[in-house]
Design an enzyme around this catalytic site. Structure first.
Site, PDB file in Angstrom:
ATOM      1  CG  LEU A  15      -1.742  -1.087   1.444  1.00 44.45           C
ATOM      2  CD1 LEU A  15      -2.715  -1.153   2.100  1.00 44.45           C
ATOM      3  CD2 LEU A  15      -2.921  -0.848   0.010  1.00 44.45           C
ATOM      4  N   GLY A  16       2.339   1.188   0.328  1.00 42.34           N
ATOM      5  CA  GLY A  16       2.774   2.390   0.639  1.00 42.34           C
ATOM      6  C   GLY A  16       4.011   1.953   1.773  1.00 42.34           C
ATOM      7  NE  ARG A  17       8.731  -0.084  -2.010  1.00 46.03           N
ATOM      8  CZ  ARG A  17       8.282  -0.743  -2.826  1.00 46.03           C
ATOM      9  NH1 ARG A  17       7.468   0.249  -3.521  1.00 46.03           N
ATOM     10  NH2 ARG A  17       8.237  -2.104  -3.316  1.00 46.03           N
ATOM     11  N   GLY A  18       7.933   3.809   3.473  1.00 42.35           N
ATOM     12  CA  GLY A  18       7.853   5.015   3.730  1.00 42.35           C
ATOM     13  C   GLY A  18       9.845   4.513   4.328  1.00 42.35           C
ATOM     14  N   GLY A  21       9.663   1.902   6.965  1.00 44.27           N
ATOM     15  CA  GLY A  21       9.464  -0.123   6.763  1.00 44.27           C
ATOM     16  C   GLY A  21       7.949   0.288   5.643  1.00 44.27           C
ATOM     17  CB  VAL A  23       1.252  -0.147   5.056  1.00 48.10           C
ATOM     18  CG1 VAL A  23       0.444  -0.455   5.203  1.00 48.10           C
ATOM     19  CG2 VAL A  23       2.406   0.973   6.129  1.00 48.10           C
ATOM     20  CE  LYS A  36       5.330   1.679   9.367  1.00 46.93           C
ATOM     21  NZ  LYS A  36       4.942   3.477   8.992  1.00 46.93           N
ATOM     22  CG  ASP A 130       6.800  10.661  12.927  1.00 47.86           C
ATOM     23  OD1 ASP A 130       6.855  11.788  13.275  1.00 47.86           O
ATOM     24  OD2 ASP A 130       7.230   9.918  12.144  1.00 47.86           O
TER      25      ASP A 130
END
Length: 416
Positions: A15-18, A21, A23, A36, A130
Site C-alpha cells: 500500500l505504501g513505503r516509508g 518500513g 505497509v 507495517k 510523530d
C-alpha cells in the site's frame, strides 16, 4: 506476490513505503488488515526487537474510535511487523497534496478527532512522538462530518519510540520529522505528551495555510526556527482560533493545552467556522540552503548549490524517497544542535505568510526587486546628468560671438 507474516497473516500487496518500513494490504484470521513490516536493518537489531516485545501490551491495549488499533505485533525470523486495522480511505498528506489547504471548518474537525485520539493515548501513558499528516488517516467509508470532513484516525503509534532505542540515539540524537518537532525535542529534552500537542497544532496550521509555520529550506534552519522564532499570524482566521493555535505552539511545554482540552475547544469553534472558505494566503519565500560543510543536522545528503527551491509541507529527509510513495514517513536520526547553532539563523517574520499576491517585506524577491530599481534609477540619473551637461555646453558654444564651429575649444576670434 503474497508473503507470509508470521503464522497467522498473509501480505498481498504493497500500500505504501516509508523510511521505517513498508505497509502491506494483508489478510488475517478476522479479515483484511494493514501490516507495517519494518525495515530489515531494524528487525535485525536485537535491542529494538526487545523493545518491540516490551511495548506489545501498551500498543495492543490502545482502543479508540480515532486511533488505528494495533491488533498484533509479529516477531518471526527477520520479520518485525505491526498488524493494524485496515482503514478504507487515504492519508491527510494525500488530501493536502491534492487541495493544498482545507476550509477552516473541515481542518478543525479533523484535528479535533486526532486530539481525541491523543487524549486516549496520553491517558494510557503512550506518547505518539510523530504526529504529522502522513500518520493521519481519513475514513472515506464513514459519514461526512463538519465542512465535508471524514473521520480522522491517528496511526503509527509506537514506531518512533521503537526506533528511538538508547543505543541508536544515545543522548545526542533526535528522532522525528523536522517540520513538526517541538522545541524541547530540538534542545534534547525527553518527549512528553506536550510534544504531540505542538505537532498537532503544526498540522492544523498547515491545513489552514498550506505550509507549516517553521518549515522550508535546510533541515538545520527548520530546527532553529522551532526554537528561536515566533509563529506569525495567519490573515483571515477568527481570533479565537488563532489564540488557540498560539497557545498550543508555545515554546514552553507547560503552556500548551492537554489533548482533551484542545479537542473540546476546537469543537466549540466549529459553528463560528461554518461556511468559511479556505484561506487565501501565499507561502513564504523559500530561503537558500545554509552551507556548513557536511549536513551536520540531518542524515540526508547536503543540498546542491543553486537558486532557492519553494517547498510546501514537510522537509523530506529520506534519501531516495519518491513522491509517489503513499506513506512518506520521515523518521530520521539527527544530531541535537548546540546552543551556538540554535542561536543563528533568521528570526521573527522570516517566514511570515501574507495575503495572496502581496509581497513579504524583506523577502529575497523584494530585495532583488529593490536592487533592480536602485540600479535603474542610478542609470537614469547618470543619463539625465549627461544630457543636461551636454545641452549646457552646446548652448554656451552657440551663444559665444565669433566662435569657430570647427574648433570647439577656440576662444580667439577668427581672422577675416
Amino acid at each position: 506476490m503474497a508473503r507470509k507474516i508470521g503464522s497467522r497473516y498473509t501480505a498481498h500487496q504493497i500500500l505504501g513505503r516509508g523510511s521505517a518500513g513498508t505497509v502491506w494490504l494483508g489478510e488475517g484470521p478476522d479479515g483484511p488488515v494493514a501490516v507495517k513490516l519494518l525495515r530489515e536493518d531494524l528487525s535485525s537489531d536485537q535491542e529494538l526487537v526487545g523493545r518491540f516485545v516490551q511495548e506489545r501490551t501498551a500498543l495492543l491495549g490502545l482502543e479508540h474510535p480515532h486511533v488505528v488499533s494495533v491488533r498484533d505485533l509479529v516477531v518471526d525470523g527477520n520479520d518485525l511487523a505491526l498488524v493494524m486495522d485496515l482503514v478504507r480511505g487515504t492519508d491527510l498528506r494525500t488530501r493536502l497534496d491534492r487541495e493544498r489547504r482545507l476550509a477552516p471548518e473541515a481542518a478543525v474537525a479533523i484535528v479535533a478527532d486526532v486530539a481525541d485520539g491523543l487524549a486516549a493515548a496520553h491517558a494510557a501513558g503512550v506518547v505518539h512522538r510523530d504526529v504529522k499528516p502522513e500518520n493521519i488517516l481519513l475514513d472515506m467509508q464513514g459519514p461526512v462530518g463538519p465542512g465535508g470532513s471524514h473521520r480522522a484516525l491517528l496511526t503509527d503509534f509506537g514506531v518512533a519510540k521503537l526506533i528511538d532505542t538508547p543505543r541508536r540515539t544515545r543522548a545526542t540524537k533526535i528522532i522525528g520529522t523536522p517540520d513538526y518537532l517541538a522545541p524541547e525535542i530540538v534542545e534534547g529534552l525527553p518527549p512528553r505528551a506536550s510534544v504531540d500537542i505542538y505537532a498537532l497544532a503544526t498540522v492544523l496550521y498547515e491545513l489552514l495555510a498550506g505550509f507549516t509555520p517553521f518549515g522550508g529550506g535546510h533541515p538545520g534552519a527548520v530546527l532553529r526556527r522551532h526554537v528561536t522564532e515566533s509563529v506569525v499570524p495567519l490573515p483571515g482566521i477568527p481570533d479565537e482560533l488563532w489564540q488557540l493555535l498560539v497557545q498550543c505552539l508555545a515554546k514552553a511545554p507547560a503552556s500548551r493545552l492537554r489533548a482533551s482540552e484542545l479537542a473540546d475547544r476546537l469543537r466549540e469553534l466549529l459553528p463560528l467556522l461554518a461556511g468559511m472558505p479556505p484561506l487565501d494566503v501565499d507561502e513564504p519565500d523559500a530561503e537558500p540552503a545554509e552551507q556548513g560543510g557536511e549536513d551536520a543536522l540531518s542524515s540526508g545528503p547536503a543540498q546542491a548549490a543553486g537558486p532557492p527551491v519553494r517547498r510546501r509541507g514537510a522537509v523530506p529527509l529520506v534519501p531516495g524517497a519518491r513522491p509517489a510513495d503513499s506513506n512518506r514517513d520521515t523518521h530520521t536520526s539527527m544530531r541535537v544542535p548546540g546552543p551556538d547553532e540554535l542561536a543563528g539563523g533568521a528570526r521573527g517574520t522570516a517566514r511570515a505568510p501574507r495575503a495572496s499576491g502581496a509581497r513579504r517585506p524583506g523577502s529575497a524577491r523584494n530585495r532583488a526587486v529593490a536592487r533592480r530599481r536602485r540600479l535603474t534609477l542610478a542609470a537614469l540619473t547618470v543619463t539625465l546628468l549627461a544630457a543636461v551637461g551636454a545641452g549646457a555646453w552646446l548652448a554656451a558654444s552657440d551663444d559665444e560671438p565669433g566662435a569657430d564651429p570647427r574648433d570647439s575649444n577656440s576662444s580667439v576670434p577668427a581672422t577675416p
